[in-house]
Design an enzyme around this catalytic site. Structure first.
Site, PDB file in Angstrom:
ATOM      1  N   TYR A 159       0.834  -1.214   0.000  1.00 35.07           N
ATOM      2  CA  TYR A 159       0.000   0.000   0.000  1.00 35.07           C
ATOM      3  C   TYR A 159       0.871   1.268   0.000  1.00 35.07           C
ATOM      4  CZ  TYR A 159      -3.779   3.034   1.840  1.00 35.07           C
ATOM      5  OH  TYR A 159      -4.707   4.023   2.046  1.00 35.07           O
ATOM      6  N   LYS A 163       0.975   4.169  -2.718  1.00 36.95           N
ATOM      7  CA  LYS A 163       0.573   5.522  -2.324  1.00 36.95           C
ATOM      8  C   LYS A 163       1.715   6.528  -2.474  1.00 36.95           C
ATOM      9  CE  LYS A 163      -3.772   5.173  -1.254  1.00 36.95           C
ATOM     10  NZ  LYS A 163      -4.733   5.609  -2.295  1.00 36.95           N
TER      11      LYS A 163
END
Ligand SMILES: NC(=O)c1ccc[n+]([C@@H]2O[C@H](COP(=O)([O-])OP(=O)(O)OC[C@H]3O[C@@H](n4cnc5c(N)ncnc54)[C@H](O)[C@@H]3O)[C@@H](O)[C@H]2O)c1
Length: 291
Positions: A159, A163
């Site tokens: 993640y 991101k």
């Protein structure tokens, strides 16, 4: 061409995306609410229409390049063009690096990183074509990063990679799209949603009414609506960290300090250690200086 400005919100059926779709509709946008499956996007469209707004469902999967081209085409066919894209769709597959499965890495990179590129690419091509045809484009692209990607959080290497990639992507897109009349900004939200309820319960034990109020997605939606509104046309290339009523600018990497390498390896060791000591410390998950 419709009098309303047109916005696409990916992952608009739940959580933050739902709040963005409702806020953008209230601010006078025709909103295409994109989400997977039957249900979530339809409910948001019904809510917008019940309040007198204009909205349309899209069930396109943001990981699918051709499907997101159809999504931009839908905006053109139904509303005469596209003005705002909020690339928001997201999933979590948390696992420590040593335990992470290949599919957990691939799925997260696909939805966040590729799913930002796909819709942004087709929207950028639409805006470039309009700009070259002499249209006065006033486009907005909002991307979504996370404190995890900006500051680092254990168990989220997939993640955080996606991101942090989106934050870097935003800086490039802001420079490339400015000549076409498009501003590009990134938000790092904090809100209580389906995505965060379980981890919040784990960390905080219980979620008090005060926390619920602080973590209401509408705090983030206010800033997103501002970024998409007439007053923020000149704002581009920024990363906003929004934690309920508290909002700030997440400043980027800096080359600080820098020096010329000495010939001697012992001196290099000393100089590198001095530079590390003099460099501003990395921020913690609150975005504050560590130590
Ligand atoms: N909630 C937070 O505190 C927080 C913090 C940092 C970042 N974010 C980011 O904000 C965004 C929204 O998260 P949320 O908390 O509202 O989560 P959420 O789960 O409530 O909503 C995300 C939506 O995206 C949709 N989606 C997933 N894959 C999709 C796909 N392939 N195509 C289209 N739609 C898809 C889901 O169906 C869901 O409705 C995400 O990018 C998330 O990473 C949220």
């Amino acid at each position: 061409m419709s009098a309303l400005r047109t916005a696409v919100v990916t992952g608009g059926g739940r959580g933050l995306g739902r709040a963005y779709a409702i806020a953008l509709a209230a601010a006078g946008h025709a909103v295409i609410v994109n989400d997977l499956g039957d249900g979530p996007a339809d409910a948001v469209v019904a809510e917008i229409e019940a309040a007198g707004g204009t909205a349309l469902v899209s069930r396109h999967d943001v990981t699918d390049f051709a499907a997101t081209a159809e999504l931009v085409e839908l905006a053109v066919e139904r509303f005469g063009g596209l003005d705002v894209v909020v690339a928001n769709a997201g999933i979590l597959r948390d696992r420590t690096l040593a335990a992470m499965a290949e599919s957990e890495w691939d799925d997260v990179i696909a939805v966040h990183l590729k799913g930002t590129f796909t819709i942004a690419h087709h929207a950028a091509a639409h805006w470039r074509a309009r700009s070259k045809a002499g249209d006065a484009v006033d486009g907005r692209l909002i991307t979504t990063t996370s404190a995890s990607g900006l500051y680092g959080n254990i168990g989220q290497s997939n993640y955080a990679a996606a991101k942090a990639g989106i934050a870097g992507f935003t800086l490039v897109a802001a420079q490339e799209l400015r000549p076409y009349g498009v501003s590009v900004n990134c938000v790092a939200p904090s809100a209580l949603t389906r995505l965060t309820e379980a981890p919040l319960l784990r960390y905080e034990g219980a979620i008090t009414d005060r926390r619920r109020e602080e973590l209401d997605p509408n705090w983030v939606a206010r800033v997103v609506a501002w970024l998409c509104g007439p007053g923020a046309r000149d704002v581009t290339g920024q990363v906003f960290d929004i934690r309920g009523p508290r909002v700030g600018i997440a400043s980027g990497w800096r080359l600080e300090p820098a020096f010329t390498q000495p010939d001697d390896l012992d001196e290099l060791d000393q100089a590198l250690r001095s530079a590390i000591a003099a460099a501003p410390p990395a921020a913690d998950m609150e975005g504050q200086r560590n130590g």
